[in-house]
Motif scaffolding. Structure first.
Motif, PDB file in Angstrom:
ATOM      1  N   UNK A  98      12.075  -0.982  -2.670  1.00 13.05           N
ATOM      2  CA  UNK A  98      10.803  -0.675  -3.331  1.00 13.05           C
ATOM      3  C   UNK A  98      10.628   0.836  -3.468  1.00 13.05           C
ATOM      4  N   UNK A  99      10.918   1.565  -2.404  1.00 14.21           N
ATOM      5  CA  UNK A  99      10.770   3.023  -2.426  1.00 14.21           C
ATOM      6  C   UNK A  99      11.641   3.658  -3.500  1.00 14.21           C
ATOM      7  N   UNK A 204       3.426   7.648  -5.022  1.00 13.42           N
ATOM      8  CA  UNK A 204       3.242   6.206  -4.854  1.00 13.42           C
ATOM      9  C   UNK A 204       4.437   5.556  -4.167  1.00 13.42           C
ATOM     10  N   UNK A 205       5.618   6.148  -4.311  1.00 18.12           N
ATOM     11  CA  UNK A 205       6.815   5.571  -3.693  1.00 18.12           C
ATOM     12  C   UNK A 205       6.662   5.477  -2.177  1.00 18.12           C
ATOM     13  N   UNK A 206       6.059   6.492  -1.568  1.00 14.10           N
ATOM     14  CA  UNK A 206       5.875   6.459  -0.115  1.00 14.10           C
ATOM     15  C   UNK A 206       4.829   5.410   0.271  1.00 14.10           C
ATOM     16  N   UNK A 211       4.150   0.234   2.572  1.00  8.13           N
ATOM     17  CA  UNK A 211       3.488  -1.066   2.485  1.00  8.13           C
ATOM     18  C   UNK A 211       4.502  -2.182   2.708  1.00  8.13           C
ATOM     19  N   UNK A 212       5.662  -2.057   2.083  1.00  6.01           N
ATOM     20  CA  UNK A 212       6.708  -3.075   2.229  1.00  6.01           C
ATOM     21  C   UNK A 212       7.332  -3.029   3.612  1.00  6.01           C
ATOM     22  N   UNK A 213       7.569  -1.825   4.127  1.00  2.33           N
ATOM     23  CA  UNK A 213       8.132  -1.722   5.482  1.00  2.33           C
ATOM     24  C   UNK A 213       7.195  -2.351   6.506  1.00  2.33           C
ATOM     25  N   UNK A 214       5.905  -2.040   6.421  1.00  2.00           N
ATOM     26  CA  UNK A 214       4.953  -2.610   7.383  1.00  2.00           C
ATOM     27  C   UNK A 214       4.841  -4.116   7.218  1.00  2.00           C
ATOM     28  N   UNK A 215       4.839  -4.584   5.963  1.00  2.00           N
ATOM     29  CA  UNK A 215       4.809  -6.020   5.750  1.00  2.00           C
ATOM     30  C   UNK A 215       6.027  -6.712   6.321  1.00  2.00           C
ATOM     31  N   UNK A 216       7.191  -6.084   6.185  1.00  2.00           N
ATOM     32  CA  UNK A 216       8.420  -6.644   6.759  1.00  2.00           C
ATOM     33  C   UNK A 216       8.364  -6.626   8.284  1.00  2.00           C
ATOM     34  N   UNK A 217       7.865  -5.529   8.843  1.00  2.00           N
ATOM     35  CA  UNK A 217       7.766  -5.418  10.295  1.00  2.00           C
ATOM     36  C   UNK A 217       6.887  -6.515  10.890  1.00  2.00           C
ATOM     37  N   UNK A 218       5.872  -6.937  10.142  1.00  2.00           N
ATOM     38  CA  UNK A 218       4.949  -7.958  10.646  1.00  2.00           C
ATOM     39  C   UNK A 218       5.628  -9.312  10.834  1.00  2.00           C
TER      40      UNK A 218
END
Length: 291
Positions: A98-99, A204-206, A211-218
């Motif tokens: 995504x980034x 926006x890339x960050x 957002x995707x990293x945190x969602x994956x971590x969850x």
């Protein structure tokens, strides 16, 4: 019927693993070198940005924000280079796509604003090559089946409040990242620093990456899967807070958004740090006879 892996002799399997590890090391070290170069450039040589970087990043705080992001990316790639357990690295995969995808979208969307003449600077071309081949290379380095493999229970389960916090942060960052990506003109009316469409979409890339990293971590079921990810989140937050203090005069005057921006970073970083301490205290004691 035997699988390809089963048909490999032990020496062949060892050679395959060694080749994969060398590729991972090279990918990580080259990524860290590029990220560190961009961070140092944005922080300490801003006068060379307009004519010699891939594009004219402005204003000054846009440079500082991107530099803080590349401080995080430097540590991100160094961890990827030397971590041999992909169960502790798989959180990076979707967020990295995504980034880098967002950076490429912004680049092609605003290609006319990049410094393409190679005799002036080669960095626009380097930028494109970097963000095409970095994610593509990653896809071939990730071990097959690792995204669905069951992680061993070594660090203890994630506290449910931490999981909920990660989902909350993912949603908040997604909300802001999509605004920057889709409607940067509107975002500029309420942002803490001056925004232009190109830099807004780069920034926006960050937001979308994290957002995707945190969602994956969850989705993680064991603390050790995301322990380093949490530390990198904290590092990114600290780097941003340092830029807020050092470049505080670069924010737009007369707006409350700089205060809100700084407060949001401080709260998210502080809460994530508290969860790190909590999870470490809840780590299961080593079994008797084991370290």
């Amino acid at each position: 019927m035997a699988t390809a892996a089963q048909e490999l002799s032990p020496p062949a399997m060892e050679a395959t693993v060694a080749h994969s590890e060398r590729a991972q090391l090279l990918w990580g070290l080259l990524g860290a070198l590029a990220a560190l170069t961009f961070a140092i450039w944005m922080l300490f040589f801003p006068s060379l940005v307009p004519d010699y970087f891939a594009w004219d990043v402005h204003p000054r705080y846009a440079q500082a924000f991107i530099a803080a992001g590349y401080v995080f990316r430097t540590a991100f790639f160094l961890n990827a280079a030397f971590e041999r357990n992909w169960l502790r690295l798989r959180w990076i995969v979707w967020g990295n796509l995504v980034f880098t995808g967002c950076l490429l979208l912004a680049t092609y969307w605003h290609a006319d604003q990049f410094n393409w003449p190679p005799l002036q600077t080669p960095f626009a071309h380097i930028w494109i090559v970097l963000y095409i081949f970095e994610p593509v290379s990653m896809l071939y380095i990730v071990p097959r089946g690792i995204l669905h493999a069951e992680a061993p229970r070594t660090g203890g389960p994630l506290a449910e409040p931490l999981r909920l916090f990660l989902i909350l942060v993912a949603g908040l960052l997604l909300m802001n990242g999509l605004l920057l990506l889709i409607n940067p003109e509107f975002a500029a009316t309420r942002w803490a620093w001056e925004l232009n469409p190109l830099d807004a979409r780069i920034v926006a890339a960050w937001f979308l990456g994290w957002a995707t990293w945190c969602g994956t971590m969850a989705f993680a079921r064991d603390w050790d899967e995301i322990r380093t990810a949490v530390r990198l989140f904290i590092l990114n937050g600290v780097a941003l807070l340092v830029t807020v203090f050092v470049f505080r005069d670069a924010f737009l005057p007369g707006r409350g958004t700089p205060t809100g921006y700084a407060a949001a970073i401080a709260v998210m970083t502080g809460v994530m740090t508290a969860f790190h301490v909590l999870q470490e205290r809840r780590r299961p004691a080593p079994a008797l006879g084991h370290e």
